[in-house]
Structure formats: C-alpha cells, structure tokens
Design an enzyme around this catalytic site. Structure first.
Site, PDB file in Angstrom:
ATOM      1  N   PRO A   1      -0.145  -6.964  -7.756  1.00 56.85           N
ATOM      2  CG  PRO A   1       1.780  -5.956  -6.901  1.00 56.85           C
ATOM      3  CD  PRO A   1       1.154  -6.421  -8.176  1.00 56.85           C
ATOM      4  CG  ASN A   2      -1.119  -5.324  -2.301  1.00 53.70           C
ATOM      5  OD1 ASN A   2      -1.108  -6.252  -1.500  1.00 53.70           O
ATOM      6  ND2 ASN A   2      -0.073  -4.545  -2.502  1.00 53.70           N
TER       7      ASN A   2
ATOM      8  CE1 TYR B   1      -5.553   1.814  -5.537  1.00 50.56           C
ATOM      9  CE2 TYR B   1      -5.585   1.395  -3.176  1.00 50.56           C
ATOM     10  CZ  TYR B   1      -4.894   1.734  -4.324  1.00 50.56           C
ATOM     11  OH  TYR B   1      -3.553   2.003  -4.278  1.00 50.56           O
TER      12      TYR B   1
ATOM     13  CB  ALA C   1       3.173  -1.500  -5.862  1.00 48.94           C
TER      14      ALA C   1
ATOM     15  CG  ASN D   1      -4.069  -1.900 -11.866  1.00 48.64           C
ATOM     16  OD1 ASN D   1      -2.973  -1.561 -11.446  1.00 48.64           O
ATOM     17  ND2 ASN D   1      -5.203  -1.466 -11.327  1.00 48.64           N
TER      18      ASN D   1
ATOM     19  CD  GLU E   1       0.703   1.948 -16.891  1.00 45.68           C
ATOM     20  OE1 GLU E   1       1.229   1.941 -15.763  1.00 45.68           O
ATOM     21  OE2 GLU E   1       1.167   2.610 -17.837  1.00 45.68           O
TER      22      GLU E   1
ATOM     23  NE  ARG F   1      -3.498  -1.691  -0.758  1.00 48.28           N
ATOM     24  CZ  ARG F   1      -2.961  -1.197  -1.861  1.00 48.28           C
ATOM     25  NH1 ARG F   1      -3.415  -1.526  -3.046  1.00 48.28           N
ATOM     26  NH2 ARG F   1      -1.936  -0.372  -1.779  1.00 48.28           N
TER      27      ARG F   1
ATOM     28  CG  HIS G   1      -2.456   2.931 -12.822  1.00 46.60           C
ATOM     29  ND1 HIS G   1      -1.748   2.049 -12.031  1.00 46.60           N
ATOM     30  CD2 HIS G   1      -1.712   3.157 -13.921  1.00 46.60           C
ATOM     31  CE1 HIS G   1      -0.599   1.769 -12.632  1.00 46.60           C
ATOM     32  NE2 HIS G   1      -0.556   2.420 -13.781  1.00 46.60           N
TER      33      HIS G   1
ATOM     34  NE  ARG H   1      -2.887   6.846  -4.415  1.00 45.47           N
ATOM     35  CZ  ARG H   1      -2.819   5.539  -4.243  1.00 45.47           C
ATOM     36  NH1 ARG H   1      -3.002   4.707  -5.259  1.00 45.47           N
ATOM     37  NH2 ARG H   1      -2.569   5.034  -3.045  1.00 45.47           N
TER      38      ARG H   1
END
Length: 158
Positions: free
Chosen positions: A19-20, A32, A90, A87, A111, A27, A113, A120
């Site tokens: 998502p996103n 990012y 969330a 990735n 994985e 964003r 990110h 964070r």
C-alpha cells in the site's frame, strides 16, 4: 510441479509493492525520495536482466490482492515465481495474513524497505515478514530493490 515450472531458473522473480507505494515520488519525498514506482520497477527489471532473471512487478493497496498474488507465485499457481522480493509497506507491521501467505508458498523471500524502519516511529520497528525472510534490506532507498534482486539470484544459484 508442472513441466513449465520444473526449472526455477526459467521462472521470474516477483517484486511485490504494498500500500501507498504507488505514491512514490510524491508521498513524503523527504523519507522515500523522489523516484517513482515506475523507477523502482525499471530498476528491478534491469537488475534482473543483469543477473539472468526476468522480473514480474505487482503493486496493490489491498491486503487480499497481495495475498492472491503471493498464492499465484506458488509452483502450482497460475503465475509461478522463483523468489519473491516484497516491500509490504505498512502491512509489514500489521499483516499476519501476508506473512502466512509468504510462508505457505515456500519460496525465498527478500523484504525491502526504502526507509530505515528501525529509525522511525516505534510501531514501524517490528515486521511480521522479517522472521521468515531470507534477507531484509532497509534504509538503502530504492537501491534496496537492486540488492534484493541480486541477492535473490545469488541464493537461487546455490
């Protein structure tokens, strides 16, 4: 295993973005970066070509669509893959269902990110996927995808 999937080297690497990630470039660019999802997918395909693999890219904002695509990557699925680079966005921090789907297909999982999730907010520090991943790359920007594709090819070569 069906005939067309008997040689994993012939199967693509699957890159899944959660998502996103379709909003990359606009964003939170301070977190990012300014590269877009198209840039990420192009980087993955170019890197895949360099290491001898085609790359299928998939992005979804819904958990169910991601799970369905993971299931399709199984050797009995309709779009089998040799390994998965993901990735989860969330969903890393919330989705036991995605973690279970990744485990069920019995493929190497890498994985990624873009940001360093451990630097964070506290809620981002835990990922359900990390415990079953072959490797976790965080905080390398979109180059993390390059590293994940290269590592997937290296693991599959062994």
């Amino acid at each position: 295993m069906t005939e067309h999937t008997s040689d994993k080297a012939q199967l693509p690497l699957l890159v899944i973005n959660g998502p996103n990630l379709n909003m990359l470039g606009t964003r939170n660019p301070e977190v990012y970066g300014r590269q877009t999802l198209t840039d990420v997918e192009q980087l993955c395909r170019e890197t895949g070509s360099e290491v001898g693999y085609s790359v299928d890219c998939f992005q979804a904002n819904s958990e169910g669509a991601i799970i369905d695509r993971i299931h399709a990557a199984h050797h009995t699925g309709d779009a089998p893959a040799a390994a998965i680079v993901i990735n989860p966005g969330a969903y890393s921090h919330t989705s036991v269902a995605i973690r279970d789907a990744l485990e069920a297909v019995e493929l190497p999982v890498f994985e990624v990110h873009i940001s360093n999730i451990h630097a964070r907010e506290e809620f981002r520090h835990h990922s359900f996927v990390s415990a079953i991943a072959t490797a976790v790359i965080a905080g390398a920007g979109i180059n993390g995808y390059r590293y994940a594709v290269e590592q997937a090819a290296a693991v599959l070569a062994n």
